[in-house]
Design an enzyme around this catalytic site. Sequence first.
Site, PDB file in Angstrom:
ATOM      1  N   ASN A  95      -4.598   9.226   4.327  1.00 65.02           N
ATOM      2  CA  ASN A  95      -5.442   9.786   3.265  1.00 65.02           C
ATOM      3  C   ASN A  95      -6.861   9.210   3.286  1.00 65.02           C
ATOM      4  O   ASN A  95      -7.566   9.213   2.280  1.00 65.02           O
ATOM      5  CB  ASN A  95      -4.808   9.599   1.885  1.00 65.02           C
ATOM      6  CG  ASN A  95      -5.321  10.621   0.888  1.00 65.02           C
ATOM      7  OD1 ASN A  95      -5.612  11.762   1.273  1.00 65.02           O
ATOM      8  ND2 ASN A  95      -5.478  10.229  -0.371  1.00 65.02           N
ATOM      9  N   ARG A  96      -7.272   8.713   4.420  1.00 65.90           N
ATOM     10  CA  ARG A  96      -8.680   8.401   4.679  1.00 65.90           C
ATOM     11  C   ARG A  96      -9.117   9.046   6.002  1.00 65.90           C
ATOM     12  O   ARG A  96     -10.200   8.801   6.474  1.00 65.90           O
ATOM     13  CB  ARG A  96      -8.892   6.878   4.787  1.00 65.90           C
ATOM     14  CG  ARG A  96      -8.567   6.097   3.535  1.00 65.90           C
ATOM     15  CD  ARG A  96      -9.543   6.395   2.401  1.00 65.90           C
ATOM     16  NE  ARG A  96      -9.246   5.579   1.217  1.00 65.90           N
ATOM     17  CZ  ARG A  96      -8.333   5.888   0.308  1.00 65.90           C
ATOM     18  NH1 ARG A  96      -7.655   7.026   0.393  1.00 65.90           N
ATOM     19  NH2 ARG A  96      -8.124   5.097  -0.723  1.00 65.90           N
ATOM     20  N   SER A 119       3.655   6.275   2.865  1.00 66.27           N
ATOM     21  CA  SER A 119       5.106   6.260   3.041  1.00 66.27           C
ATOM     22  C   SER A 119       5.857   5.376   2.060  1.00 66.27           C
ATOM     23  O   SER A 119       7.016   5.625   1.774  1.00 66.27           O
ATOM     24  CB  SER A 119       5.442   5.860   4.475  1.00 66.27           C
ATOM     25  OG  SER A 119       4.762   4.692   4.850  1.00 66.27           O
ATOM     26  N   ARG A 120       5.204   4.333   1.538  1.00 64.41           N
ATOM     27  CA  ARG A 120       5.966   3.438   0.662  1.00 64.41           C
ATOM     28  C   ARG A 120       6.147   3.995  -0.742  1.00 64.41           C
ATOM     29  O   ARG A 120       6.877   3.418  -1.560  1.00 64.41           O
ATOM     30  CB  ARG A 120       5.269   2.086   0.603  1.00 64.41           C
ATOM     31  CG  ARG A 120       3.878   2.075  -0.034  1.00 64.41           C
ATOM     32  CD  ARG A 120       3.209   0.726   0.227  1.00 64.41           C
ATOM     33  NE  ARG A 120       1.928   0.588  -0.438  1.00 64.41           N
ATOM     34  CZ  ARG A 120       1.161  -0.506  -0.343  1.00 64.41           C
ATOM     35  NH1 ARG A 120       1.575  -1.519   0.408  1.00 64.41           N
ATOM     36  NH2 ARG A 120       0.025  -0.594  -0.966  1.00 64.41           N
ATOM     37  N   GLU A 121       5.503   5.106  -1.025  1.00 75.15           N
ATOM     38  CA  GLU A 121       5.570   5.678  -2.366  1.00 75.15           C
ATOM     39  C   GLU A 121       6.798   6.590  -2.475  1.00 75.15           C
ATOM     40  O   GLU A 121       6.691   7.804  -2.594  1.00 75.15           O
ATOM     41  CB  GLU A 121       4.252   6.404  -2.670  1.00 75.15           C
ATOM     42  CG  GLU A 121       3.066   5.442  -2.628  1.00 75.15           C
ATOM     43  CD  GLU A 121       1.701   6.105  -2.586  1.00 75.15           C
ATOM     44  OE1 GLU A 121       1.624   7.337  -2.655  1.00 75.15           O
ATOM     45  OE2 GLU A 121       0.692   5.367  -2.473  1.00 75.15           O
ATOM     46  N   ARG A 161       2.398   1.708   4.490  1.00 73.78           N
ATOM     47  CA  ARG A 161       1.692   2.831   3.856  1.00 73.78           C
ATOM     48  C   ARG A 161       1.139   3.832   4.872  1.00 73.78           C
ATOM     49  O   ARG A 161       1.070   5.031   4.605  1.00 73.78           O
ATOM     50  CB  ARG A 161       0.544   2.224   3.047  1.00 73.78           C
ATOM     51  CG  ARG A 161      -0.595   3.121   2.656  1.00 73.78           C
ATOM     52  CD  ARG A 161      -1.674   2.269   1.969  1.00 73.78           C
ATOM     53  NE  ARG A 161      -2.967   2.919   1.909  1.00 73.78           N
ATOM     54  CZ  ARG A 161      -3.559   3.312   0.784  1.00 73.78           C
ATOM     55  NH1 ARG A 161      -2.956   3.158  -0.363  1.00 73.78           N
ATOM     56  NH2 ARG A 161      -4.741   3.863   0.802  1.00 73.78           N
ATOM     57  N   HIS A 203       0.957  11.531  -4.935  1.00 74.65           N
ATOM     58  CA  HIS A 203       1.089  10.108  -4.638  1.00 74.65           C
ATOM     59  C   HIS A 203       1.785   9.436  -5.814  1.00 74.65           C
ATOM     60  O   HIS A 203       2.104  10.067  -6.806  1.00 74.65           O
ATOM     61  CB  HIS A 203      -0.305   9.479  -4.489  1.00 74.65           C
ATOM     62  CG  HIS A 203      -1.066   9.921  -3.272  1.00 74.65           C
ATOM     63  ND1 HIS A 203      -1.399   9.059  -2.264  1.00 74.65           N
ATOM     64  CD2 HIS A 203      -1.566  11.119  -2.900  1.00 74.65           C
ATOM     65  CE1 HIS A 203      -2.075   9.709  -1.329  1.00 74.65           C
ATOM     66  NE2 HIS A 203      -2.181  10.974  -1.693  1.00 74.65           N
ATOM     67  N   SER A 204       1.993   8.137  -5.693  1.00 75.51           N
ATOM     68  CA  SER A 204       2.385   7.334  -6.844  1.00 75.51           C
ATOM     69  C   SER A 204       1.622   6.022  -6.698  1.00 75.51           C
ATOM     70  O   SER A 204       1.187   5.693  -5.587  1.00 75.51           O
ATOM     71  CB  SER A 204       3.898   7.117  -6.857  1.00 75.51           C
ATOM     72  OG  SER A 204       4.297   6.406  -5.706  1.00 75.51           O
ATOM     73  N   TYR A 253     -12.129   5.261  -8.165  1.00 76.26           N
ATOM     74  CA  TYR A 253     -12.967   4.650  -7.142  1.00 76.26           C
ATOM     75  C   TYR A 253     -13.556   5.720  -6.233  1.00 76.26           C
ATOM     76  O   TYR A 253     -13.121   6.869  -6.247  1.00 76.26           O
ATOM     77  CB  TYR A 253     -12.189   3.663  -6.280  1.00 76.26           C
ATOM     78  CG  TYR A 253     -10.831   4.107  -5.756  1.00 76.26           C
ATOM     79  CD1 TYR A 253     -10.577   5.403  -5.318  1.00 76.26           C
ATOM     80  CD2 TYR A 253      -9.774   3.206  -5.681  1.00 76.26           C
ATOM     81  CE1 TYR A 253      -9.351   5.782  -4.841  1.00 76.26           C
ATOM     82  CE2 TYR A 253      -8.529   3.578  -5.200  1.00 76.26           C
ATOM     83  CZ  TYR A 253      -8.329   4.857  -4.783  1.00 76.26           C
ATOM     84  OH  TYR A 253      -7.097   5.235  -4.308  1.00 76.26           O
TER      85      TYR A 253
END
Lengths: 94, 309
Positions: B144-145, B70-72, B127, B196-197, B248
């Site tokens: 997203n996990r 959400s913070r992106e 997030r 995403h960003s 990663y």
Amino acid sequence: LKLFSGDQVLRIKAKDETQLAVLKDLVHFKHLQVDFWRSPLSPNLPVDVRVPSCNLQAVKAYLKSHGIPYSVMIDDVQVLIDKEREAMAASRRL
Amino acid sequence: ERSSSTFSFSSYHTIEEIYDWIDNFASENSNLVSKIQIGQSYEQRPLLVLKFSTGGSNRSAVWIDTGIHSREWITHATGLWTANQIVSEYGKDPVLTSILDTLDIFLEIVTNPDGFAYTHSEDRMWRKTRSINPGSSCSGVDANRNWDSNFGGTGSSDDACSDDYHGPSPHSEVEVKSIVDFVLGHGNIKAWISIHSFSQLLMFPYGYKLELTPDHQELNDLAREAVKVLTTKYGTEYTYGSISSTIYQASGTSIDWAYDNGIKYSFTFELRDTGEHGFMLPASEIIPTAEETWPALLTIIDHARHHPY
């Protein structure tokens, strides 16, 4: 409403895998409350981390003690948030 | 009466403003756009998807989501601009027109509405989702996990206080489950793009393991092509590759789930980073970011159109 006054975002560039491992350890120091914006993944990629103002001294000292170079990417997160709010309010008025 | 034509794409907006815009946008462009509600968030906000279609039934389709973290904010803003661009360019841009004459596009602009509302009201840096975790004082799951792709494995956390918390079970988050049900129910999604960003990356599966997918060469070539056209616009440099080899290992991500469920062309963008502001990307960068992303999106979608499977 959470405030971020004085919080900084540091851009850190690890020179090698050893320094990268030191940065990864930082993830586990929960008392420092760091927020990785870009995680320590590879020496080729910069690491960005938001550090609460109350823990800036400790985190910077930790980096210096391990010889890890960094720069201040954002000097005060709250200033940017305030600017975002102003921009949104102005847009709404428009 | 408000019109979507007065909406400013060069500013960040609250969830109410975005939802109002979606309503108006869908009704003003009903020949091409329809609004679908695929579920309700944990805090009972509607989960809205815009469907761009020129007709046909159950055509092959493309899924695009923005703002699962959400913070992106730049991703939601890019989603809005992109939706408008699709309508504006249909009939003008030959590539987009050809695409929409054969494929449908589904776009979820606010994939994590509770988290997004929370970034405006309580914590700009939030997030995760906003679900309550029994037995913990910490809320939220990293959406997203939370996908059923090596759920709980490397690159996700079992600590509810972590920003990478995978949640109690695969698809425990209604925001994720709603997409899973919608996509599986549709059954004909051929490309998947999660936006995403802000690290300037274009990645593809796998994230949860270092092995290459059987389609690695094709995906890598396509990513190279997409990055090339993106960079052409403003010189923004992107890195590309599989998630696990590029940055990663991460388990439970959406594109791995999509790929393992038969969607070959699965990609995830990390949009622009000026190296100065991170998630606080100035509003003046919204349109340049969206503009440079657009040809890369078209490249991926057009490739999917020309390579049916």
